[in-house]
Each structure stands twice: as C-alpha cells, then as structure tokens.
Motif scaffolding. Structure first.
Motif, PDB file in Angstrom:
ATOM      1  N   LYS A 108      11.484 -33.336 -28.953  1.00  0.00           N
ATOM      2  CA  LYS A 108      10.609 -32.384 -29.427  1.00  0.00           C
ATOM      3  C   LYS A 108       9.143 -32.936 -28.777  1.00  0.00           C
ATOM      4  N   GLU A 109       9.026 -34.567 -29.240  1.00  0.00           N
ATOM      5  CA  GLU A 109       7.768 -35.201 -28.689  1.00  0.00           C
ATOM      6  C   GLU A 109       7.853 -35.055 -27.303  1.00  0.00           C
ATOM      7  N   ARG A 110       8.881 -35.286 -26.397  1.00  0.00           N
ATOM      8  CA  ARG A 110       8.665 -35.282 -25.124  1.00  0.00           C
ATOM      9  C   ARG A 110       8.398 -33.987 -24.591  1.00  0.00           C
ATOM     10  N   MET A 112       6.338 -31.479 -26.194  1.00  0.00           N
ATOM     11  CA  MET A 112       5.007 -31.268 -26.424  1.00  0.00           C
ATOM     12  C   MET A 112       3.961 -32.166 -25.683  1.00  0.00           C
ATOM     13  N   LYS A 113       4.623 -33.292 -25.321  1.00  0.00           N
ATOM     14  CA  LYS A 113       3.969 -34.184 -24.142  1.00  0.00           C
ATOM     15  C   LYS A 113       3.880 -33.402 -22.634  1.00  0.00           C
ATOM     16  N   LEU A 114       4.850 -32.963 -22.309  1.00  0.00           N
ATOM     17  CA  LEU A 114       4.826 -32.161 -20.961  1.00  0.00           C
ATOM     18  C   LEU A 114       4.129 -30.860 -21.029  1.00  0.00           C
ATOM     19  N   HIS A 115       4.407 -30.331 -22.178  1.00  0.00           N
ATOM     20  CA  HIS A 115       3.634 -28.826 -22.576  1.00  0.00           C
ATOM     21  C   HIS A 115       2.132 -29.112 -22.396  1.00  0.00           C
ATOM     22  N   LEU A 116       1.507 -30.182 -23.084  1.00  0.00           N
ATOM     23  CA  LEU A 116       0.084 -30.467 -23.089  1.00  0.00           C
ATOM     24  C   LEU A 116      -0.352 -30.810 -21.676  1.00  0.00           C
ATOM     25  N   GLU A 117       0.549 -31.331 -21.033  1.00  0.00           N
ATOM     26  CA  GLU A 117       0.190 -31.657 -19.544  1.00  0.00           C
ATOM     27  C   GLU A 117       0.232 -30.396 -18.618  1.00  0.00           C
ATOM     28  N   GLY A 118       0.844 -29.208 -19.160  1.00  0.00           N
ATOM     29  CA  GLY A 118       0.920 -28.247 -18.293  1.00  0.00           C
ATOM     30  C   GLY A 118       2.297 -28.250 -17.434  1.00  0.00           C
ATOM     31  N   LYS A 119       2.966 -29.052 -17.689  1.00  0.00           N
ATOM     32  CA  LYS A 119       4.377 -29.069 -16.703  1.00  0.00           C
ATOM     33  C   LYS A 119       5.577 -28.325 -17.028  1.00  0.00           C
ATOM     34  N   THR A 120       5.454 -27.530 -18.300  1.00  0.00           N
ATOM     35  CA  THR A 120       6.690 -26.990 -18.672  1.00  0.00           C
ATOM     36  C   THR A 120       6.323 -25.290 -18.164  1.00  0.00           C
ATOM     37  N   GLU A 121       7.361 -24.549 -18.185  1.00  0.00           N
ATOM     38  CA  GLU A 121       7.389 -23.363 -17.748  1.00  0.00           C
ATOM     39  C   GLU A 121       6.540 -22.461 -18.854  1.00  0.00           C
ATOM     40  N   GLN A 122       6.780 -22.803 -20.187  1.00  0.00           N
ATOM     41  CA  GLN A 122       6.261 -22.226 -21.209  1.00  0.00           C
ATOM     42  C   GLN A 122       4.449 -22.210 -20.964  1.00  0.00           C
ATOM     43  N   ALA A 123       4.115 -23.801 -20.695  1.00  0.00           N
ATOM     44  CA  ALA A 123       2.754 -23.957 -20.739  1.00  0.00           C
ATOM     45  C   ALA A 123       2.385 -23.302 -19.511  1.00  0.00           C
ATOM     46  N   ARG A 124       2.986 -23.078 -18.341  1.00  0.00           N
ATOM     47  CA  ARG A 124       2.386 -22.446 -17.204  1.00  0.00           C
ATOM     48  C   ARG A 124       2.081 -21.106 -17.471  1.00  0.00           C
ATOM     49  N   ALA A 125       3.091 -20.462 -18.142  1.00  0.00           N
ATOM     50  CA  ALA A 125       2.882 -18.992 -18.584  1.00  0.00           C
ATOM     51  C   ALA A 125       1.673 -18.925 -19.427  1.00  0.00           C
ATOM     52  N   ASP A 126       1.584 -19.744 -20.469  1.00  0.00           N
ATOM     53  CA  ASP A 126       0.316 -19.770 -21.335  1.00  0.00           C
ATOM     54  C   ASP A 126      -0.873 -20.034 -20.792  1.00  0.00           C
ATOM     55  N   LEU A 127      -0.770 -20.840 -19.701  1.00  0.00           N
ATOM     56  CA  LEU A 127      -2.156 -21.054 -19.101  1.00  0.00           C
ATOM     57  C   LEU A 127      -2.558 -19.859 -18.299  1.00  0.00           C
ATOM     58  N   ALA A 128      -1.585 -19.243 -17.602  1.00  0.00           N
ATOM     59  CA  ALA A 128      -1.738 -17.995 -16.630  1.00  0.00           C
ATOM     60  C   ALA A 128      -2.237 -16.879 -17.559  1.00  0.00           C
ATOM     61  N   ARG A 129      -1.705 -16.804 -18.733  1.00  0.00           N
ATOM     62  CA  ARG A 129      -1.986 -15.679 -19.405  1.00  0.00           C
ATOM     63  C   ARG A 129      -3.684 -15.827 -20.295  1.00  0.00           C
ATOM     64  N   LEU A 130      -3.830 -17.251 -20.439  1.00  0.00           N
ATOM     65  CA  LEU A 130      -5.210 -17.561 -20.960  1.00  0.00           C
ATOM     66  C   LEU A 130      -6.292 -17.318 -19.824  1.00  0.00           C
ATOM     67  N   ALA A 131      -5.983 -17.436 -18.475  1.00  0.00           N
ATOM     68  CA  ALA A 131      -6.948 -17.461 -17.286  1.00  0.00           C
ATOM     69  C   ALA A 131      -7.184 -15.676 -17.125  1.00  0.00           C
ATOM     70  N   ILE A 132      -5.998 -14.806 -17.674  1.00  0.00           N
ATOM     71  CA  ILE A 132      -6.231 -13.591 -17.284  1.00  0.00           C
ATOM     72  C   ILE A 132      -7.250 -13.076 -18.523  1.00  0.00           C
ATOM     73  N   ILE A 133      -7.008 -13.536 -19.720  1.00  0.00           N
ATOM     74  CA  ILE A 133      -7.641 -13.159 -20.863  1.00  0.00           C
ATOM     75  C   ILE A 133      -9.102 -13.759 -20.695  1.00  0.00           C
ATOM     76  N   LYS A 134      -9.247 -14.826 -20.145  1.00  0.00           N
ATOM     77  CA  LYS A 134     -10.581 -15.445 -19.905  1.00  0.00           C
ATOM     78  C   LYS A 134     -11.336 -14.257 -19.082  1.00  0.00           C
ATOM     79  N   LYS A 135     -10.706 -14.097 -17.835  1.00  0.00           N
ATOM     80  CA  LYS A 135     -11.137 -13.197 -16.984  1.00  0.00           C
ATOM     81  C   LYS A 135     -11.668 -11.913 -17.195  1.00  0.00           C
ATOM     82  N   GLN A 136     -10.808 -11.225 -18.212  1.00  0.00           N
ATOM     83  CA  GLN A 136     -11.230 -10.092 -18.817  1.00  0.00           C
ATOM     84  C   GLN A 136     -12.295  -9.940 -19.831  1.00  0.00           C
ATOM     85  N   ARG A 137     -12.405 -11.008 -20.439  1.00  0.00           N
ATOM     86  CA  ARG A 137     -13.562 -11.358 -21.458  1.00  0.00           C
ATOM     87  C   ARG A 137     -14.927 -11.452 -20.558  1.00  0.00           C
ATOM     88  N   GLU A 138     -14.797 -12.247 -19.472  1.00  0.00           N
ATOM     89  CA  GLU A 138     -15.991 -12.477 -18.639  1.00  0.00           C
ATOM     90  C   GLU A 138     -16.480 -10.847 -18.088  1.00  0.00           C
TER      91      GLU A 138
END
Length: 160
Positions: A108-110, A112-138
């Motif tokens: 679990k610790e490994r 979370m470390k990879l997730h925070l670095e953005g190396k996991t699939e879930q992290a990539r999906a989260d970052l893409a979703r956040l980018a879309i939301i940020k663009k919509q808000r702008e």
C-alpha cells in the motif's frame, strides 16, 4: 397398557442372592478392612502424600487406561521456560497472518508513493480529470468576466 405380546418391566421375576454368596462377600470385606487398617496404622506419617498419590494413580489408571499406555501424538504439552532461558534479542518468526499484514502495508505504501508521483494508471486518470475540470472552470470564469464587462459597458451607455 402393553400391546400384544410386549410386557412391561414390572412383572419380571426377582433375583435373590444366595446366602453363601452373601457370606463370601462379607468375609472379603472384613479382610479388606483388616488389611487396610493395618497398612494405614504403619504409614500414618506420610498419609497425605501417599493417599494423594494413590488417588491420582487410581483416577489416572481407571478402566482400559490401566491396561494400555497410550500417548496422544497430537497433544502438544506446554513447556514453560524460565526467564533466564528466554532470549529476547533473537528475532522471532512471524505468523503467516502477521507476515501477510506487513506485506499488505508495504504494498500500500509503495502504491501511494507511485500514485503521488503520478506513475500509476489511476493517478494518470485522476490528473487528466483534474485538467479537464480546471479547463472548464477557467472557461466559466472567462465567460463570467465577459458577461460582467458587457453589463458594465451597457450600464455605462445607459447612464450617458
């Protein structure tokens, strides 16, 4: 009331002991008392210890146990260790559950470390979703600014 052919226990014939058998039993009992009393008088000093040992042996060796000595191979006897014998510094083996729990925590610790670095699939999906939301808000913020500026311009025209 009994049905055809079956009889209850009440009408059975009674069985009496013959007098010779009764006399024999009485003699045996007197001999036991006489022998038992003589033994008790001679060993009156260690009466408590011997009687407790005899009671234990008679309880232990009752029935078939007295004839056959059997040891249960599945029985684990608890051996108590003295404090001096216990080695605290020696690493103790972990049980399977404990090992699995530790491995689970490390995994679990490994993750979370990879997730925070953005190396996991879930992290990539989260970052893409956040980018879309940020663009919509702008975009929404720009629209609001434009609408507010238009309103201010119209109000300025209306005041002139």
């Amino acid at each position: 009331m009994p049905r055809g052919g079956k009889k209850g226990h009440k009408g059975r014939g009674k069985q009496f002991s013959n007098p010779e058998e009764i006399d024999r039993q009485m003699r045996v009992q007197r001999e036991m008392e006489a022998n038992g009393g003589a033994e008790k008088e001679t060993s009156s000093g260690s009466e408590d210890e011997s009687s407790s040992d005899e009671d234990y042996e008679s309880k232990k060796k009752s029935g078939v146990e007295g004839l056959i000595e059997i040891e249960n191979p599945n029985r684990v006897s608890q051996k108590s260790k003295k404090v001096a014998e216990i080695d605290v510094s020696a690493p103790r083996e972990l049980s399977r559950r404990e090992r699995e729990e530790i491995e689970k925590q490390k995994a679990k610790e490994r993750y979370m470390k990879l997730h925070l670095e953005g190396k996991t699939e879930q992290a990539r999906a989260d970052l893409a979703r956040l980018a879309i939301i940020k663009k919509q808000r702008e975009d929404a913020a720009k629209k609001r600014d434009e609408l507010r500026k238009e309103k201010e311009a119209e109000e300025a025209k209306a005041k002139r």
